[in-house]
Motif scaffolding. Structure first.
Motif, mmCIF file in Angstrom:
data_model
loop_
_atom_site.group_PDB
_atom_site.id
_atom_site.type_symbol
_atom_site.label_atom_id
_atom_site.label_comp_id
_atom_site.label_asym_id
_atom_site.label_seq_id
_atom_site.Cartn_x
_atom_site.Cartn_y
_atom_site.Cartn_z
ATOM 1 N N HIS A 79 17.297 20.015 19.490
ATOM 2 C CA HIS A 79 18.416 19.122 18.976
ATOM 3 C C HIS A 79 19.287 18.844 20.141
ATOM 4 C CE1 HIS A 79 20.030 22.885 18.073
ATOM 5 N NE2 HIS A 79 20.982 22.425 17.560
ATOM 6 N N ALA A 80 20.260 17.877 19.817
ATOM 7 C CA ALA A 80 21.289 17.619 20.764
ATOM 8 C C ALA A 80 22.581 18.426 21.107
ATOM 9 C CB ALA A 80 21.576 16.111 20.514
ATOM 10 N N HIS A 81 22.537 19.596 20.492
ATOM 11 C CA HIS A 81 23.677 20.309 20.916
ATOM 12 C C HIS A 81 23.650 21.048 22.300
ATOM 13 C CE1 HIS A 81 24.867 20.950 16.429
ATOM 14 N NE2 HIS A 81 25.362 19.726 17.033
ATOM 15 N N ALA A 82 24.707 21.075 22.910
ATOM 16 C CA ALA A 82 24.811 21.638 24.341
ATOM 17 C C ALA A 82 24.123 22.922 24.559
ATOM 18 C CB ALA A 82 26.157 21.421 24.844
ATOM 19 N N ASP A 83 24.121 24.068 23.696
ATOM 20 C CA ASP A 83 23.433 25.072 23.881
ATOM 21 C C ASP A 83 22.018 25.167 23.911
ATOM 22 O OD1 ASP A 83 24.071 24.610 21.203
ATOM 23 O OD2 ASP A 83 23.496 26.836 20.606
ATOM 24 N N HIS A 84 21.561 23.980 23.610
ATOM 25 C CA HIS A 84 20.144 23.657 23.414
ATOM 26 C C HIS A 84 19.638 22.500 24.595
ATOM 27 C CE1 HIS A 84 19.318 26.208 19.961
ATOM 28 N NE2 HIS A 84 20.778 25.689 19.665
#
Ligand SMILES: [Zn+2]
Ligand SMILES: [Zn+2]
Length: 294
Positions: A79-84
Motif C-alpha cells: 500500500h501507499a504509506h511511506a513506511d512501505h
C-alpha cells in the motif's frame, strides 16, 4: 521458500521472499544499502551456523558490500504509506526492476518510471517467477492488501496494516506454513501514551492498525497447519515485544507453533519448513491470474 524480514514497523517495512532463483521484496520501506547489509548479515549468521539463512544464489558476494548483488528481481508494494513504499522509486530508477502494485496504490504513490510498474488486481493471484502472490483487500486508511506467497511447496502469509480482521481473512491465511501478522499496539499503552488524540483515534479505528488483542483473536481461531507465527509492525511507542509475545503465546496455546516478534530492523530469517512431526494442511487449489512468469 526462504523468508527474510529486513524491517518491520513505522520506521520501514521490507520482507524478502526467495525460492528457486526468484527473489521478490515485499514493500520498499528501506533502501538498497540496508537491504544489502541485512542480507549479508543473514548470510554470515548462516555461515556461522546460527538459525539465520541467506538466499541461495548470493552467498558468494556476502562480504563485498556491493548492493547490486542483493538486488531483488521485483518489488511488490502492499500500500501507499511511506513506511512501505518510500524507496520504491529509487529501486525502480537505480536497479530497473519491476514494481508491482494495485491500481489504487500506483495512483497514490510515486513508484518511478511507469514503464516498469506492473498493476495487479487486489483479489487476483499473480505470479513472479517461482512465486505466486494471492492478495486480499484489508481495511486500512490506504488501499491495502494481505499477501499469501506460495512457491508450490510452502505458503506464507503477510498481514499488516489493518484496523480489524475482515470476513474471509482467516480462511485466506488458513493452512499457511508461516503467518506474519500485525500486532501493532497494546491498548493500555496507546491510551496512556504520548500520541495526540486524533492519532490515537486513527490507530484504534477500523481502518487503523491491529492491536495485540485483535491479533490474538485471529491466532486463537487459526486452524492447524501453521507452524511459525511472526508478530509484525510492533509500535515502538505503544507496544513491547514481551507484551505482544505473552498475549500471542496464550492465544496459540495447544497449537505447537513457533512464535517470534519481528524487530524494527532485521534480519529475521523464518524457516518455512515445518518442524519434524508437524502436521501439514493440504494446499488449496489456486487459480493463476496475471503475469505468468517474469
Ligand atoms: Zn505500515
Ligand atoms: Zn499503512
Amino acid at each position: 521458500m526462504q523468508i527474510t524480514i529486513i524491517a518491520s514497523g513505522s520506521g520501514g517495512n521490507a520482507t524478502l521472499f526467495a525460492s528457486r532463483g526468484t527473489r521478490v521484496l515485499v514493500d520498499a520501506g528501506v533502501g538498497p544499502r540496508v537491504l544489502a547489509q541485512c542480507l549479508a548479515a543473514a548470510a554470515t549468521a548462516s555461515a556461522l551456523g546460527s538459525t539465520s539463512d541467506c538466499t541461495s544464489d548470493c552467498t558468494s558476494d556476502c562480504t563485498s558490500g556491493s548492493t547490486s548483488a542483493w538486488t531483488p528481481d521485483a518489488i511488490v508494494i502492499t500500500h501507499a504509506h511511506a513506511d512501505h513504499v518510500g524507496v520504491a522509486a529509487r529501486y525502480n530508477k537505480k536497479h530497473k526492476i519491476p514494481i508491482y502494485a494495485s491500481e489504487a496504490t500506483a495512483r497514490a504513490a510515486h513508484l518511478g518510471d511507469p514503464e516498469r510498474v506492473r498493476l495487479f488486481s487486489p483479489r487476483e493471484p499473480f505470479a513472479i517467477g517461482a512465486l505466486t502472490f494471492s492478495p486480499r483487500p484489508l481495511p486500512h486508511d490506504a488501499a491495502q492488501v494481505a499477501l499469501v506467497v506460495d512457491d508450490g511447496a510452502r505458503r506464507a502469509a503477510l498481514v499488516t496494516d489493518l484496523g480489524e480482521v475482515p470476513p474471509g481473512l482467516l480462511e485466506h491465511v488458513a493452512g499457511c506454513d508461516v503467518l506474519m501478522l500485525e500486532s501493532n499496539y497494546d491498548e493500555d499503552m496507546l491510551d496512556a501514551g504520548p500520541y495526540p488524540q486524533h492519532l490515537k483515534r486513527r490507530i484504534l479505528s477500523a481502518r487503523g492498525h491491529l492491536s495485540n488483542a485483535q491479533a490474538c483473536a485471529l491466532l486463537a481461531a487459526l486452524p492447524g497447519g501453521t507452524h511459525t507465527v511472526a508478530l509484525m509492525h510492533l509500535s515502538e511507542n505503544n507496544n513491547r515485544p514481551d507484551l505482544a509475545l505473552a498475549a500471542a503465546r496464550d492465544a496459540l496455546l495447544g497449537k505447537r507453533a513457533r512464535l517470534l516478534a519481528a524487530p524494527p530492523r532485521g534480519p529475521l530469517v523464518l524457516d518455512t519448513a515445518p518442524p519434524p512431526g508437524a502436521a501439514r494442511a493440504p494446499l488449496p487449489a489456486r487459480q493463476l491470474g496475471l503475469f505468468p512468469g517474469m
